[in-house]
Motif scaffolding. Structure first.
Motif, PDB file in Angstrom:
ATOM      1  N   LEU A 159       1.020  -1.381  -0.345  1.00 57.37           N
ATOM      2  CA  LEU A 159      -0.285   0.124   0.196  1.00 57.37           C
ATOM      3  C   LEU A 159       0.447   1.141  -0.090  1.00 57.37           C
ATOM      4  CD1 LEU A 159      -3.036   1.415  -0.225  1.00 57.37           C
ATOM      5  CD2 LEU A 159      -3.132   1.184   2.537  1.00 57.37           C
ATOM      6  N   LEU A 160       1.838   1.451   0.977  1.00 59.67           N
ATOM      7  CA  LEU A 160       3.260   1.994   1.052  1.00 59.67           C
ATOM      8  C   LEU A 160       3.435   2.835  -0.705  1.00 59.67           C
ATOM      9  CD1 LEU A 160       5.047   1.555   4.016  1.00 59.67           C
ATOM     10  CD2 LEU A 160       3.448   4.092   3.599  1.00 59.67           C
ATOM     11  N   THR A 161       3.702   1.541  -1.222  1.00 61.31           N
ATOM     12  CA  THR A 161       3.862   1.799  -2.783  1.00 61.31           C
ATOM     13  C   THR A 161       3.472   2.771  -3.565  1.00 61.31           C
ATOM     14  OG1 THR A 161       5.829  -0.161  -2.591  1.00 61.31           O
ATOM     15  CG2 THR A 161       5.128   1.134  -4.789  1.00 61.31           C
ATOM     16  N   ARG A 162       2.168   1.680  -3.481  1.00 49.03           N
ATOM     17  CA  ARG A 162       0.830   2.267  -4.210  1.00 49.03           C
ATOM     18  C   ARG A 162       0.828   4.093  -3.854  1.00 49.03           C
ATOM     19  NH1 ARG A 162      -3.590  -1.670  -3.670  1.00 49.03           N
ATOM     20  NH2 ARG A 162      -4.885  -0.467  -5.185  1.00 49.03           N
ATOM     21  N   PRO A 194      10.941  -3.307   6.966  1.00 53.46           N
ATOM     22  CA  PRO A 194      10.421  -3.036   5.405  1.00 53.46           C
ATOM     23  C   PRO A 194      10.170  -1.487   4.897  1.00 53.46           C
ATOM     24  CG  PRO A 194       9.848  -6.032   6.582  1.00 53.46           C
ATOM     25  CD  PRO A 194      10.325  -4.753   8.024  1.00 53.46           C
ATOM     26  N   ALA A 195       8.590  -1.106   6.124  1.00 53.47           N
ATOM     27  CA  ALA A 195       8.188  -0.337   6.099  1.00 53.47           C
ATOM     28  C   ALA A 195       9.122   0.713   5.631  1.00 53.47           C
ATOM     29  CB  ALA A 195       6.942   0.288   6.595  1.00 53.47           C
ATOM     30  N   THR A 196      10.349   0.952   7.096  1.00 50.50           N
ATOM     31  CA  THR A 196      11.416   2.140   7.086  1.00 50.50           C
ATOM     32  C   THR A 196      12.185   1.897   6.124  1.00 50.50           C
ATOM     33  OG1 THR A 196      10.857   1.427   9.570  1.00 50.50           O
ATOM     34  CG2 THR A 196      13.053   2.892   8.713  1.00 50.50           C
ATOM     35  N   ALA A 197      12.578   0.753   5.516  1.00 48.13           N
ATOM     36  CA  ALA A 197      13.574   0.667   4.526  1.00 48.13           C
ATOM     37  C   ALA A 197      13.244   1.381   3.152  1.00 48.13           C
ATOM     38  CB  ALA A 197      14.112  -0.438   3.967  1.00 48.13           C
ATOM     39  N   LEU A 198      11.893   1.248   2.537  1.00 45.85           N
ATOM     40  CA  LEU A 198      11.231   1.668   0.982  1.00 45.85           C
ATOM     41  C   LEU A 198      11.220   3.175   1.038  1.00 45.85           C
ATOM     42  CD1 LEU A 198       9.177   1.005  -1.204  1.00 45.85           C
ATOM     43  CD2 LEU A 198       7.148   0.668   0.477  1.00 45.85           C
ATOM     44  N   LEU A 199      10.311   3.775   2.376  1.00 52.40           N
ATOM     45  CA  LEU A 199      10.447   5.056   2.760  1.00 52.40           C
ATOM     46  C   LEU A 199      11.623   5.807   3.192  1.00 52.40           C
ATOM     47  CD1 LEU A 199       8.006   4.790   5.637  1.00 52.40           C
ATOM     48  CD2 LEU A 199       7.313   5.896   3.261  1.00 52.40           C
ATOM     49  N   LEU A 200      12.974   4.947   2.864  1.00 56.22           N
ATOM     50  CA  LEU A 200      14.332   5.518   3.097  1.00 56.22           C
ATOM     51  C   LEU A 200      14.533   5.836   1.698  1.00 56.22           C
ATOM     52  CD1 LEU A 200      16.033   5.000   5.787  1.00 56.22           C
ATOM     53  CD2 LEU A 200      15.445   7.192   5.925  1.00 56.22           C
ATOM     54  N   GLU A 201      14.651   5.177   0.856  1.00 58.25           N
ATOM     55  CA  GLU A 201      14.612   4.201  -0.513  1.00 58.25           C
ATOM     56  C   GLU A 201      13.915   5.409  -1.245  1.00 58.25           C
ATOM     57  OE1 GLU A 201      13.678   0.170  -1.003  1.00 58.25           O
ATOM     58  OE2 GLU A 201      15.303  -0.587   0.042  1.00 58.25           O
ATOM     59  N   ARG A 202      12.698   5.625  -1.259  1.00 57.73           N
ATOM     60  CA  ARG A 202      11.942   6.735  -2.000  1.00 57.73           C
ATOM     61  C   ARG A 202      12.529   8.121  -1.459  1.00 57.73           C
ATOM     62  NH1 ARG A 202       7.678   3.480  -4.815  1.00 57.73           N
ATOM     63  NH2 ARG A 202       7.465   5.711  -5.691  1.00 57.73           N
ATOM     64  N   GLY A 203      13.041   7.912  -0.943  1.00 51.57           N
ATOM     65  CA  GLY A 203      13.482   9.513  -0.253  1.00 51.57           C
ATOM     66  C   GLY A 203      12.794  10.185   0.417  1.00 51.57           C
ATOM     67  N   ALA A 204      12.408   9.050   1.888  1.00 49.40           N
ATOM     68  CA  ALA A 204      12.586  10.097   3.330  1.00 49.40           C
ATOM     69  C   ALA A 204      13.344  10.731   3.768  1.00 49.40           C
ATOM     70  CB  ALA A 204      11.469   9.071   4.016  1.00 49.40           C
TER      71      ALA A 204
END
Length: 171
Positions: free
Chosen positions: A30-33, A62-72
């Motif tokens: 859902l975060l990715t969407r 996993p959510a932390t990593a995704l958000l950082l990868e996406r520029g958080a």
């Protein structure tokens, strides 16, 4: 698979809340969407929380990593001045702290009360976190808004065993 309602069905505040809830629940799909649909990765709710602050606080790697990868931005502050690393230090999520620091999180950003992540780790007896933050270069000499040092906070919270006589290293 989570179904999303049309954007017109929700206010901007509700959309931000849903995005932040997805981070809390570690729903990376859902975060990715949300992000693919144009959601600002550092969107803040009324308390200043971002998805990264909430994911990190809840220890969801996993959510932390995704958000950082996406520029958080790992140094965003909430309404009380706390960063993602502050919450992680308080909760003791070492793997999340390591990820935040390796992604550029500053070690010594104080909250509005002048408390740093190291101070939160000391307050709550997070010995491994204290060791980690000191090893990465956190400033043990910082004083909070009341003039208290890390050692003072350790003594006040029954955590003086965390430090040697000089107050800078773990015993």
């Amino acid at each position: 698979m989570t179904e999303m309602m049309p954007a017109g069905s929700f206010s901007p505040e509700q959309i931000t809340a849903l995005f932040i809830d997805a981070a809390r629940l570690d729903d990376t799909e859902l975060l990715t969407r949300f992000l693919d649909a144009g959601m600002a990765v550092d969107a803040q709710d009324s308390r200043g929380y971002t998805a990264l602050i909430v994911a990190a606080y809840n220890g969801v790697l996993p959510a932390t990593a995704l958000l950082l990868e996406r520029g958080a931005d790992p140094n965003m502050q909430d309404a009380k001045g706390a960063t993602a690393l502050s919450g992680v230090a308080f909760k003791g999520h070492l793997a999340v702290a390591e990820l935040l620091v390796s992604s550029g999180a500053s070690l010594d950003i104080p909250s509005h009360l002048g408390r740093t992540p190291l101070m939160f780790a000391v307050m709550f007896g997070r010995q491994d976190m204290v060791r980690f933050l000191l090893a990465k270069g956190a400033d043990p000499g910082h004083r909070d808004a009341e003039g208290l040092s890390v050692r003072d906070i350790a003594e006040t919270h029954g955590q003086s065993h965390l430090f040697t006589q000089d107050g800078t290293t773990l015993s």
